[in-house]
Design an enzyme around this catalytic site. Structure first.
Site, PDB file in Angstrom:
ATOM      1  N   ASP A 243       0.815  -1.225   0.000  1.00 57.55           N
ATOM      2  CA  ASP A 243       0.000   0.000   0.000  1.00 57.55           C
ATOM      3  C   ASP A 243       0.848   1.275   0.000  1.00 57.55           C
ATOM      4  O   ASP A 243       0.328   2.376   0.076  1.00 57.55           O
ATOM      5  CB  ASP A 243      -0.982   0.003   1.184  1.00 57.55           C
ATOM      6  CG  ASP A 243      -0.267  -0.099   2.515  1.00 57.55           C
ATOM      7  OD1 ASP A 243       0.982  -0.059   2.529  1.00 57.55           O
ATOM      8  OD2 ASP A 243      -0.946  -0.214   3.545  1.00 57.55           O
TER       9      ASP A 243
ATOM     10  N   GLN B  56       5.054   7.007  -6.954  1.00 56.71           N
ATOM     11  CA  GLN B  56       4.412   5.842  -7.594  1.00 56.71           C
ATOM     12  C   GLN B  56       2.897   6.022  -7.766  1.00 56.71           C
ATOM     13  O   GLN B  56       2.251   5.194  -8.391  1.00 56.71           O
ATOM     14  CB  GLN B  56       4.655   4.592  -6.751  1.00 56.71           C
ATOM     15  CG  GLN B  56       6.110   4.183  -6.684  1.00 56.71           C
ATOM     16  CD  GLN B  56       6.242   2.766  -6.155  1.00 56.71           C
ATOM     17  OE1 GLN B  56       6.096   1.809  -6.876  1.00 56.71           O
ATOM     18  NE2 GLN B  56       6.512   2.630  -4.879  1.00 56.71           N
TER      19      GLN B  56
ATOM     20  N   ASP C 199      39.077  29.164 -16.383  1.00 55.24           N
ATOM     21  CA  ASP C 199      39.152  27.767 -16.824  1.00 55.24           C
ATOM     22  C   ASP C 199      40.389  27.568 -17.694  1.00 55.24           C
ATOM     23  O   ASP C 199      40.296  27.389 -18.903  1.00 55.24           O
ATOM     24  CB  ASP C 199      37.847  27.460 -17.598  1.00 55.24           C
ATOM     25  CG  ASP C 199      37.762  26.031 -18.093  1.00 55.24           C
ATOM     26  OD1 ASP C 199      38.505  25.182 -17.568  1.00 55.24           O
ATOM     27  OD2 ASP C 199      36.940  25.774 -19.003  1.00 55.24           O
TER      28      ASP C 199
HETATM   29  C1  SPV Z   1      33.625  22.095 -19.349  1.00 51.93           C
HETATM   30  O1  SPV Z   1      32.463  21.979 -18.944  1.00 51.93           O
HETATM   31  O2  SPV Z   1      34.537  22.455 -18.639  1.00 51.93           O
HETATM   32  C2  SPV Z   1      33.930  21.768 -20.736  1.00 51.93           C
HETATM   33  C3  SPV Z   1      32.877  21.815 -21.740  1.00 51.93           C
HETATM   34  O3  SPV Z   1      35.067  21.501 -21.015  1.00 51.93           O
HETATM   35  S1  SPV Z   1      32.961  23.366 -22.464  1.00 51.93           S
HETATM   36  O4  SPV Z   1      32.850  24.347 -21.442  1.00 51.93           O
HETATM   37  O5  SPV Z   1      31.841  23.433 -23.413  1.00 51.93           O
HETATM   38  O6  SPV Z   1      34.228  23.451 -23.158  1.00 51.93           O
HETATM   39 MG    MG Z   2      36.475  21.888 -19.545  1.00 55.82          MG
END
Ligand code: SPV
Ligand code: MG
Length: 669
Positions: A329, A336, A442
């Site tokens: 139940d 669900q 980055d």
């Molecule tokens: C990241 O997410 O770090 C990547 C993908 O390398 S991009 O940012 O699209 O290069």
């Molecule tokens: Mg990357």
């Protein structure tokens, strides 16, 4: 609880059928008699003490009971005046065996189905079976019921009456009152009437409630015509099928108990969820489908095992049309519930029934589930799961995570849509988002030790496979160490891009200076990585930057085939165009020559394409590379601004997740 079965009478109306034995020994179905059926159902329901009154052919009856070899203990009480008295006197004779305990009382010629007995036994109050749908019988018992309570039972009542059958559950406090009245009747010489005559005089003190069994089988066999009708009904019951479904990668006592109950309703067909269906709503199954299927098939009571490919029961129910669907139940609420609603409406289409048993919330089962989750999070279990998921689903998705909490969001977010549950299959630890979370560009500035720390934070609280953004992979001499570390940690795949020198994010494209590595160098890096890894599970994916750097399709394809040849387990093709045309072209041309190497895409720019379309074109991994970061940080900026504007936090409270929700997102171990 004891059963009291009244078998002193002969059953004159049965003719030759009772010329050598009492009526209860008449065959009703297969090789079962009325009595053997009653006893089997009682024993199955856990009632193993039987007091049986006897009279006609008592020796044949007692011998027969012994020959049945059932786990039941009998106390036989012979009514010495069986030919002149009615069963009220048989009960009187057995009175000493019937004290201080609840009883289930039935006439020896009563045939009922299992669910009727289950309902009687489960009743918390004293009860008698009645039917609101069957017509009132001319000669048999009727009950006058008011406010649910039985006031009178007899053959003569037609006003406010329901059809009734002499099957009772009597709690000792009620039974005691009735038994005393029976004794008073018999001791004053009134022995040739129904026991119910005595009940009718004390029913105000003996609380017996009507239990409505509607059209279910519960009938006395008085004549050969009754016997034929009951036998037909039993044949129909014998053909009934029951369906239940579960994932079955852990089978515990709760499952066995529910299987046992379900099998009593008919031929039990168990649906075992496919690996994909289990993975979609729960977690990756610990044991593959074929093994789970074999396991379930070997459980006593299981007639057949079928595969259920989705959480929705629709396909299976339309194909099998079972008489019953059985479930705990626990699905009346929560994710669900829509699945249950669909089952209810399909059953209504053809008159099937849903039977729900109380869900076992036993702590030890929760503990087992917790242990298997913990197991799934362990490196050796987690590492190989990406390969398995790709093989199983054809195309998997992954979402970016850059911290424990974003990992939990990736792990737990579930959407129910059209009877299916959707979850992310894997997590992507993006260099862009990991760097951004640390306020850094980055450019491979966040070192591997720090990146590994992020992996560890995520791994500690999740179980899904991890794809790691390895940037350029660094120097080949360094990359081999990175591979071993990632593999040891339980990461499933590293993606390295064919760039060299100071790496910049691909989404800058040609706006910044970026250098692509030579095919030879990058192949050597891939090959060195493959040689360094210790398990078969770990994957190295080669990411091709040719389209980003506008070097053309031919260059991209040449690299892709070379990298796959050097041992890459997958190829990632990247593009920063909104239009997916160049990605589609690459996939088509690559697939024309290589049907197996998985293709990975990151549709940040070409985000209009659905996963289904990618899959249809031959893509195997779709990574949502930065959406949690890009949606989270503006929300934070907004909240910060609001506090500064209002010089207090009240206004921004509406934007905030309640603390309670945050707490539930984070499991307490
Ligand atoms: C990241 O997410 O770090 C990547 C993908 O390398 S991009 O940012 O699209 O290069
Ligand atoms: Mg990357």
């Amino acid at each position: 609880m004891k059963a009291l079965i009244l078998n002193s009478g002969l059953g004159h109306r049965m003719g030759v059928l009772t010329s050598e034995h009492p009526k209860c020994m008449t065959e009703v179905s297969g090789n079962e008699t009325i009595l053997s059926r009653q006893l089997r159902l009682l024993a199955d329901a856990g009632v193993t003490e039987v007091v049986m009154t006897t009279g006609y052919y008592d020796e044949a009856l007692t011998r027969y009971c012994a020959s049945l070899d059932l786990p039941v203990t009998f106390r036989f009480v012979k009514n010495p005046e069986y030919a002149q008295t009615n069963y009220i006197y048989s009960i009187y004779c057995a009175r000493e065996q019937l004290r201080e305990d609840d009883i289930v009382l039935m006439h020896g010629d009563l045939v009922f189905e299992q669910s009727v007995l289950d309902a009687v036994l489960a009743s918390e109050q004293s009860c008698m079976t009645v039917s609101s749908t069957k017509p009132l019988p001319e000669k048999d018992f009727k009950a006058v019921v008011h406010d649910g309570r039985v006031e009178k039972v007899g053959v003569e009542f037609f006003q406010d009456a329901m059809q009734a059958q002499p099957l009772y559950k009597l709690r000792w406090e009620d039974w005691k009152v009735w038994l005393e009245a029976i004794c008073a009747y018999c001791e004053s010489g009134r022995r040739d009437c129904y026991a119910e005559n005595a009940f009718n005089e004390v029913s105000d003190r003996c609380a017996v409630y009507g239990l409505d069994v509607r059209d279910e089988l519960c009938a006395e066999v008085d004549t050969p015509e009754d016997l034929a009708a009951v036998s037909d009904k039993l044949r129909e019951i014998g053909r009934r099928t029951v369906y239940m479904c579960f994932s079955a990668d852990i089978i515990h006592g709760g499952h066995i108990a529910i299987i046992k109950k379900a099998a009593r309703l008919g031929k039990l067909i168990v649906g075992v969820l496919s690996d994909e269906a289990v993975a979609s709503y729960k977690r990756f199954p610990l044991i593959p489908f074929e093994e789970r299927k074999a396991l379930v098939g070997s459980i006593a009571g299981v007639h057949q095992v079928v595969e259920q490919k989705t959480l929705s029961y629709a396909d299976v129910l339309h194909a099998l049309r079972p008489n019953y669907v059985v479930h705990g139940d626990n699905w009346r609420e929560g994710f669900q519930k829509p699945i249950r609603d669909e089952v209810v409406s399909i059953l209504a289409e053809y008159g099937g029934r849903l039977v729900e048993f109380p869900y076992s919330r036993d702590e030890k089962y929760a503990e087992l589930e917790k242990m298997s989750r913990a197991e799934l999070g362990m490196p050796d279990q987690r590492r190989g799961r990406l390969r398995k998921l790709i093989a199983m689903k054809g195309c998997v998705n992954a979402i970016e995570a850059h911290s424990g909490i974003t990992g939990l969001i990736a792990e737990k977010t579930t959407v129910l849509q059209d009877g299916k549950t959707y979850q992310f299959d894997a997590m992507w630890i993006s260099s862009l988002c990991d760097s951004t979370a640390k306020g850094k560009p980055d450019i491979e500035l966040v070192d591997m030790t720090s990146r590994f720390r992020t992996i560890d934070d995520i791994m500690e609280v999740t179980t899904k496979p991890i794809i790691f953004d390895g940037d350029t992979g660094g120097l080949t001499e360094h990359f081999i160490y990175t591979v071993r570390s990632l593999e040891r940690m339980g990461v499933s795949m590293v993606i390295i891009e064919d760039k060299t020198g100071l790496k910049k994010n691909s989404l800058f494209g040609t706006e910044v200076k970026q250098t692509q590595d030579s095919i030879e160098n990058f192949c050597a890096k891939i090959a060195a990585g493959k040689r360094a890894q210790k398990t078969k599970d770990f994957m190295i994916c080669a990411r091709i930057e040719s389209l980003i750097l506008e070097r053309g399709m031919e260059d991209a394809l040449e690299r892709a085939f070379a990298f796959a040849g050097a041992g890459a387990d997958a190829i990632m093709i990247h593009s920063r165009k909104k239009d997916p045309a160049e990605i589609f072209e690459f996939v088509e041309k690559f697939r024309a020559k290589d049907a197996v190497t998985p293709i990975v895409v990151v549709p940040t720019s070409f985000n209009s394409v659905t996963e289904d379309e990618f899959k249809a074109r031959g893509v195997n991994v779709v990574i949502y590379a930065n959406q949690l970061t890009r949606s989270g940080f503006p929300a934070m900026q907004n909240a910060a601004r609001m506090i500064l504007q209002n010089h207090r936090a009240k206004e921004c409270d509406e934007l905030c997740m309640p603390i309670k929700e945050i707490i539930t997102l984070i499991p307490e171990e």
